[in-house]
Enzyme design. Sequence first.
Site, mmCIF file in Angstrom:
data_model
loop_
_atom_site.group_PDB
_atom_site.id
_atom_site.type_symbol
_atom_site.label_atom_id
_atom_site.label_comp_id
_atom_site.label_asym_id
_atom_site.label_seq_id
_atom_site.Cartn_x
_atom_site.Cartn_y
_atom_site.Cartn_z
ATOM 1 N N ARG A 85 -0.037 8.437 2.009
ATOM 2 C CA ARG A 85 -1.450 8.787 1.872
ATOM 3 C C ARG A 85 -1.703 10.296 1.847
ATOM 4 O O ARG A 85 -2.555 10.786 1.109
ATOM 5 C CB ARG A 85 -2.163 8.149 3.061
ATOM 6 C CG ARG A 85 -3.600 7.977 2.884
ATOM 7 C CD ARG A 85 -4.128 7.079 3.959
ATOM 8 N NE ARG A 85 -3.981 5.678 3.613
ATOM 9 C CZ ARG A 85 -4.358 4.683 4.409
ATOM 10 N NH1 ARG A 85 -4.881 4.945 5.581
ATOM 11 N NH2 ARG A 85 -4.220 3.442 4.025
ATOM 12 N N GLU A 106 0.863 -1.191 0.000
ATOM 13 C CA GLU A 106 0.000 0.000 0.000
ATOM 14 C C GLU A 106 0.892 1.231 0.000
ATOM 15 O O GLU A 106 2.129 1.115 0.045
ATOM 16 C CB GLU A 106 -0.927 0.002 1.221
ATOM 17 C CG GLU A 106 -2.017 -1.065 1.141
ATOM 18 C CD GLU A 106 -2.970 -1.027 2.323
ATOM 19 O OE1 GLU A 106 -3.392 0.069 2.717
ATOM 20 O OE2 GLU A 106 -3.273 -2.096 2.858
ATOM 21 N N ARG A 161 -0.134 8.509 9.570
ATOM 22 C CA ARG A 161 0.057 7.068 9.748
ATOM 23 C C ARG A 161 0.339 6.364 8.424
ATOM 24 O O ARG A 161 -0.315 6.622 7.416
ATOM 25 C CB ARG A 161 -1.212 6.471 10.369
ATOM 26 C CG ARG A 161 -1.180 4.974 10.519
ATOM 27 C CD ARG A 161 -2.475 4.469 11.086
ATOM 28 N NE ARG A 161 -3.601 4.748 10.229
ATOM 29 C CZ ARG A 161 -4.047 3.945 9.275
ATOM 30 N NH1 ARG A 161 -3.444 2.790 9.030
ATOM 31 N NH2 ARG A 161 -5.100 4.282 8.547
ATOM 32 N N HIS A 180 -10.401 9.804 7.877
ATOM 33 C CA HIS A 180 -10.209 8.349 7.976
ATOM 34 C C HIS A 180 -9.579 7.924 9.298
ATOM 35 O O HIS A 180 -10.010 6.929 9.884
ATOM 36 C CB HIS A 180 -9.303 7.914 6.818
ATOM 37 C CG HIS A 180 -9.020 6.451 6.757
ATOM 38 N ND1 HIS A 180 -10.019 5.505 6.610
ATOM 39 C CD2 HIS A 180 -7.854 5.748 6.809
ATOM 40 C CE1 HIS A 180 -9.475 4.282 6.558
ATOM 41 N NE2 HIS A 180 -8.172 4.410 6.696
ATOM 42 N N HIS A 212 -8.350 9.711 4.008
ATOM 43 C CA HIS A 212 -8.071 8.631 3.060
ATOM 44 C C HIS A 212 -8.339 9.172 1.663
ATOM 45 O O HIS A 212 -9.385 9.774 1.412
ATOM 46 C CB HIS A 212 -8.961 7.420 3.347
ATOM 47 C CG HIS A 212 -8.482 6.176 2.660
ATOM 48 N ND1 HIS A 212 -8.589 6.005 1.300
ATOM 49 C CD2 HIS A 212 -7.870 5.072 3.133
ATOM 50 C CE1 HIS A 212 -8.056 4.827 0.974
ATOM 51 N NE2 HIS A 212 -7.618 4.239 2.071
HETATM 52 C C1 SIN Z 1 -7.077 0.859 3.106
HETATM 53 O O1 SIN Z 1 -7.356 -0.320 2.953
HETATM 54 O O2 SIN Z 1 -6.837 1.631 2.194
HETATM 55 C C2 SIN Z 1 -7.048 1.409 4.503
HETATM 56 C C3 SIN Z 1 -6.007 0.730 5.264
HETATM 57 C C4 SIN Z 1 -5.538 1.617 6.369
HETATM 58 O O3 SIN Z 1 -6.182 2.607 6.694
HETATM 59 O O4 SIN Z 1 -4.470 1.315 6.901
#
Ligand code: SIN
Length: 556
Positions: free
Chosen positions: A305, A135, A399, A364, A256
């Site tokens: 993010r 991610e 985070r 988020h 998010h």
């Molecule tokens: C996501 O699946 O994009 C969120 C995961 C997260 O907030 O760590």
Amino acid sequence: MAISARGSLGLPLRLAAPAPGWELTADVCVVGSGVAGLCVALHARAAGLSVAVVTKVQVDDGSTRWAQGGIAAVLGEADTPAAHARDTEVAGVGLCDPEAVHALVTEGPERLHQLISWGAAFDRDGAGALLLTREGGHSTDRIVHAGGDATGAEVQRALREAVAADPGITLVEHAMVLDLLTDAAGRAAGVTLHVLGEGSSDGVGAIRARAVVLATGGMGQVYAATTNPPVSTGDGVALGLRAGAVATDLEFVQFHPTALYLGPDARGQQPLVSEALRGEGAVLRDGAGERFMTGVHELAELAPRDVVAKAITRVQLRDGVDHVWLDAREVPGLAARFPTIVARCREAGIDPVTDLVPVTPAAHYASGGLATDLAGRTTVPGLYACGEVACTGVHGANRLASNSLLEGLVFAGRIGAALARELPVPSAAVPAAAALAGLLAPAVRGELTGTMSASVGALRNGAGLAEAADRLGELAGHAGDVAPGVAGWEATDLLTVATALTAAAAERRETRGCHWREDHPDAEDAWRVHLDVRLDADGGMRLTRRPVGEPVAVTW
Ligand code: SIN
């Protein structure tokens, strides 16, 4: 060093409520039933302690079950704790506490295996090896997942079943915790709570305990649109502030990048479109169909993010549009790998297999929370915090993706160890003496969340923050004649955390991580500090700076 204080705002130091009419006793009272709360309960049981787990709705209704992406842990052969620490610290933009990060990345794999031993089943390849994905902000594949994109639901199921099988854990559902009970020495001795139920434990009551662990999750409902479920109203941070605890880094609310866009009037919990989709090849496009992340960051759609959320917001402002597009059409086996997301999009009339998906940033995750030491202790004796409600120092200004379930696992273990060695003999709780201020009328909740989204959202400036602070102050001034009840208590908790968050965001005159100030567009060395927030005896907020790496003063 105290750097600012707002005058008497009249925020309550205790929620107005009838006197407790019933009582329950346990060694440890855990407030919250997601990954953090249930893991603390299991660890406390392993230490031979009796536990009461209190949860506001039903055991599965917290934020854990909504987690899609997964849990980050160093499992791959090419991966190292140092690499995971580096990625975490890059995402946290200079505000991560190195010792906390070290604990997270080195203890994570063992805690993940413990979770597996408690029954959680993660996705594996044909040879039985855990499947790892990537991610935003991760330099390698290190994220385990379950049910494709239903990791939180599987974690929640496994922990719920483990807790239900243990007769030493009493689960109290539909229970809103109001305030901390303390003994004559000021140590946590339980909580007051309200239970919507039938029989002997109905209405306002008290749980007497030798320690209290807050694991209440986040505060996303302070905004008009969020990926958080309805229970995420910041109750733990508000309770902690009222009890005298220090909260820190509250201004770092992570937006998010990709919540499903459901129209201009969408309010409350919005469907998440996991970052893991971008990890598997999905890309972002503007209204003209052009990718815009490639020129912004070397990791393009897999940048941290905050970088992606800012880039999307810039495109939305540039083009005067409410959303951008996520193109997942080339993701291999999309419907099988991401069944939850595909089903939710189809419910909204969009088929990600053939269509572009409209997405927009939404509140988020609270990177800040109640400040703790490495054993999860807050600044109030006997009061611990775990998971999103806590600020252990691992997240810094932003985070890293999939570090949150991991933080819950690791720090629950640390709290369990602390409880095993330092629980005091019980002493009588004394009734709280603080004056009661009025509750906030639930009817003004929309105005509160609208103010927060308009002026304390992803993009902030000094004038907007000052207006928001004034408006929240007016709301506090008008709090009054509201009958005690869940709606008024939640609204008052929201007002308390909104006020603290806004004060911190106004104070931090720089841009860092997910705190984005258009009037102070750069990160400043002088601001490489935590901002600690306390609720004063007059109901106002007091802010102080604390250098990174200097632990919050936990003196018990
Ligand atoms: C996501 O699946 O994009 C969120 C995961 C997260 O907030 O760590």
